[in-house]
Design a protein around this motif. Structure first.
Motif, PDB file in Angstrom:
ATOM      1  N   TRP A  59       0.802  -1.219   0.000  1.00 12.67           N
ATOM      2  CA  TRP A  59       0.000   0.000   0.000  1.00 12.67           C
ATOM      3  C   TRP A  59       0.836   1.272   0.000  1.00 12.67           C
ATOM      4  O   TRP A  59       0.382   2.324  -0.466  1.00 12.67           O
ATOM      5  N   LYS A  60       2.084   1.216   0.472  1.00 11.94           N
ATOM      6  CA  LYS A  60       2.894   2.437   0.525  1.00 11.94           C
ATOM      7  C   LYS A  60       3.270   2.925  -0.862  1.00 11.94           C
ATOM      8  O   LYS A  60       3.236   4.128  -1.134  1.00 11.94           O
ATOM      9  N   ILE A  61       3.598   2.007  -1.754  1.00 17.03           N
ATOM     10  CA  ILE A  61       3.910   2.411  -3.121  1.00 17.03           C
ATOM     11  C   ILE A  61       2.633   2.806  -3.858  1.00 17.03           C
ATOM     12  O   ILE A  61       2.643   3.706  -4.700  1.00 17.03           O
ATOM     13  N   GLU A  62       1.512   2.170  -3.519  1.00 16.20           N
ATOM     14  CA  GLU A  62       0.235   2.551  -4.117  1.00 16.20           C
ATOM     15  C   GLU A  62      -0.142   3.966  -3.687  1.00 16.20           C
ATOM     16  O   GLU A  62      -0.686   4.738  -4.475  1.00 16.20           O
ATOM     17  N   ARG A  63       0.143   4.290  -2.451  1.00 15.12           N
ATOM     18  CA  ARG A  63      -0.113   5.646  -1.963  1.00 15.12           C
ATOM     19  C   ARG A  63       0.768   6.645  -2.695  1.00 15.12           C
ATOM     20  O   ARG A  63       0.322   7.753  -3.028  1.00 15.12           O
ATOM     21  N   PHE A  64       2.013   6.289  -2.988  1.00 10.65           N
ATOM     22  CA  PHE A  64       2.900   7.171  -3.733  1.00 10.65           C
ATOM     23  C   PHE A  64       2.333   7.453  -5.119  1.00 10.65           C
ATOM     24  O   PHE A  64       2.370   8.596  -5.594  1.00 10.65           O
ATOM     25  N   TRP A  65       1.804   6.434  -5.790  1.00  6.53           N
ATOM     26  CA  TRP A  65       1.237   6.653  -7.125  1.00  6.53           C
ATOM     27  C   TRP A  65       0.056   7.608  -7.072  1.00  6.53           C
ATOM     28  O   TRP A  65      -0.161   8.398  -7.997  1.00  6.53           O
ATOM     29  N   ARG A  66      -0.714   7.557  -6.010  1.00  3.74           N
ATOM     30  CA  ARG A  66      -1.837   8.481  -5.886  1.00  3.74           C
ATOM     31  C   ARG A  66      -1.343   9.919  -5.700  1.00  3.74           C
ATOM     32  O   ARG A  66      -1.887  10.850  -6.294  1.00  3.74           O
ATOM     33  N   ILE A  67      -0.301  10.085  -4.889  1.00  6.92           N
ATOM     34  CA  ILE A  67       0.296  11.410  -4.717  1.00  6.92           C
ATOM     35  C   ILE A  67       0.869  11.899  -6.045  1.00  6.92           C
ATOM     36  O   ILE A  67       0.694  13.064  -6.433  1.00  6.92           O
ATOM     37  N   PHE A  68       1.554  11.014  -6.753  1.00  2.05           N
ATOM     38  CA  PHE A  68       2.132  11.339  -8.058  1.00  2.05           C
ATOM     39  C   PHE A  68       1.051  11.809  -9.030  1.00  2.05           C
ATOM     40  O   PHE A  68       1.224  12.803  -9.740  1.00  2.05           O
ATOM     41  N   GLU A  69      -0.072  11.100  -9.044  1.00  6.77           N
ATOM     42  CA  GLU A  69      -1.157  11.437  -9.965  1.00  6.77           C
ATOM     43  C   GLU A  69      -1.803  12.775  -9.609  1.00  6.77           C
ATOM     44  O   GLU A  69      -2.029  13.625 -10.474  1.00  6.77           O
ATOM     45  N   GLU A  70      -2.076  12.982  -8.315  1.00  2.00           N
ATOM     46  CA  GLU A  70      -2.820  14.165  -7.884  1.00  2.00           C
ATOM     47  C   GLU A  70      -1.955  15.423  -7.822  1.00  2.00           C
ATOM     48  O   GLU A  70      -2.421  16.515  -8.163  1.00  2.00           O
ATOM     49  N   GLN A  71      -0.714  15.282  -7.382  1.00  2.00           N
ATOM     50  CA  GLN A  71       0.104  16.464  -7.110  1.00  2.00           C
ATOM     51  C   GLN A  71       1.157  16.742  -8.182  1.00  2.00           C
ATOM     52  O   GLN A  71       1.851  17.756  -8.102  1.00  2.00           O
ATOM     53  N   PHE A  72       1.263  15.849  -9.154  1.00  2.00           N
ATOM     54  CA  PHE A  72       2.222  16.100 -10.233  1.00  2.00           C
ATOM     55  C   PHE A  72       1.582  15.982 -11.605  1.00  2.00           C
ATOM     56  O   PHE A  72       1.518  16.960 -12.357  1.00  2.00           O
ATOM     57  N   PHE A  73       1.087  14.810 -11.967  1.00  2.00           N
ATOM     58  CA  PHE A  73       0.630  14.588 -13.335  1.00  2.00           C
ATOM     59  C   PHE A  73      -0.557  15.476 -13.690  1.00  2.00           C
ATOM     60  O   PHE A  73      -0.629  16.009 -14.795  1.00  2.00           O
ATOM     61  N   ARG A  74      -1.511  15.631 -12.779  1.00  2.00           N
ATOM     62  CA  ARG A  74      -2.680  16.473 -13.067  1.00  2.00           C
ATOM     63  C   ARG A  74      -2.391  17.957 -12.887  1.00  2.00           C
ATOM     64  O   ARG A  74      -3.126  18.806 -13.397  1.00  2.00           O
ATOM     65  N   LYS A  75      -1.356  18.263 -12.153  1.00  2.00           N
ATOM     66  CA  LYS A  75      -1.074  19.656 -11.795  1.00  2.00           C
ATOM     67  C   LYS A  75      -0.334  20.401 -12.895  1.00  2.00           C
ATOM     68  O   LYS A  75      -0.507  21.610 -13.065  1.00  2.00           O
TER      69      LYS A  75
END
Length: 256
Positions: free
Chosen positions: A191-207
């Motif tokens: 789950w820790k790496i899955e949480r990182f992907w969510r941060i990556f998606e929300e705070q980088f890729f969409r931003k």
């Protein structure tokens, strides 16, 4: 039936001085009680029905416990890292037929991340990625001891006897890293790496907007510096991964 009529007559006499709404409420309660008694008499609950209900309840409880995410944190930095790879969304100005993949390794204790864009997710490509990540962490003064991955073919093979021929397993053996595997069909184990992907998606890729793959990689490098050195993480008591690493270094809680 005579006894029921008598009971209703007595209730009616008792509530003659009451409001009609209160009388109707009591009548409804009485009829509901009578209906429940008749239903219980006609359809009694058997021991078999109770056993089936209890068995079903235990199966639900067992499934909930199995799917429950266990929250934990390793005491030492780089005692164990998590790795994962997934397909990156297409960038507007790039050829959509040329797929790109994101691979990341995260330290369990500090949440520090090493992430790259890869042309594919073959075992050889991931083994080269692991080697670069290992050197990057080594420059920080730490050494990876264990690695947790899922059971997909880029990380291992389902035949234990064939693992000695698998590129990623060979690289782990060469670097003297113990390979741990997540439970099959349980992505929440990692789950820790899955949480990182969510941060990556929300705070980088969409931003941000990206003009090309090169532009994406340049902005990714800047964002990773921000993620590792400036972004505070709730799970590590609201400090940055770099601050957590420094704290562990001061207390000699790192794998050298």
């Amino acid at each position: 039936m005579n006894s029921i009529d008598t009971l209703l007559d007595k209730i009616d006499l008792y509530f003659q001085g009451k409001k009609s709404s209160e009388t109707y409420l009591v009548f409804a309660m009485v009829f509901a009680l009578i209906g429940f008694i008749f239903y219980s008499y006609l359809f009694p609950v058997t021991e078999k029905m109770l056993n089936q209900t209890m068995r079903h309840a235990k199966e639900i409880e067992k499934k909930l416990n199995r799917d429950k995410i266990l929250r934990y944190e390793k005491e030492m930095a780089w005692e164990m890292v998590h790795i994962d790879v997934h397909k990156r969304k297409n960038i507007k100005w790039e050829n959509p037929n040329k797929k790109k993949y994101m691979a990341s390794i995260i330290d369990d204790a500090t949440r520090m991340s090493y992430t790259e864009t890869l042309p594919n997710k073959k075992a050889k490509t991931l083994s080269d990625f692991l080697k670069r990540a290992y050197k990057w962490f080594k420059n920080k003064g730490v050494t990876i001891k264990k690695l947790l991955s899922d059971n997909w073919l880029e990380f291992t093979t389902h035949h234990i006897s064939s693992r000695k021929y698998h590129s990623f397993e060979i690289m782990l053996e060469k670097l003297k890293i113990i390979h741990k595997y997540t439970r099959i069909r349980r992505p929440q184990t990692n789950w820790k790496i899955e949480r990182f992907w969510r941060i990556f998606e929300e705070q980088f890729f969409r931003k941000y907007e990206f003009l090309s793959n090169k532009d994406f990689n340049l902005k990714l490098m800047d964002w990773l510096v921000f993620y590792n050195t400036k972004r505070k993480h709730w799970w590590i008591k609201y400090i940055t991964p770099m601050q957590k690493l420094e704290n562990l270094l001061e207390n000699n809680l790192v794998c050298l």
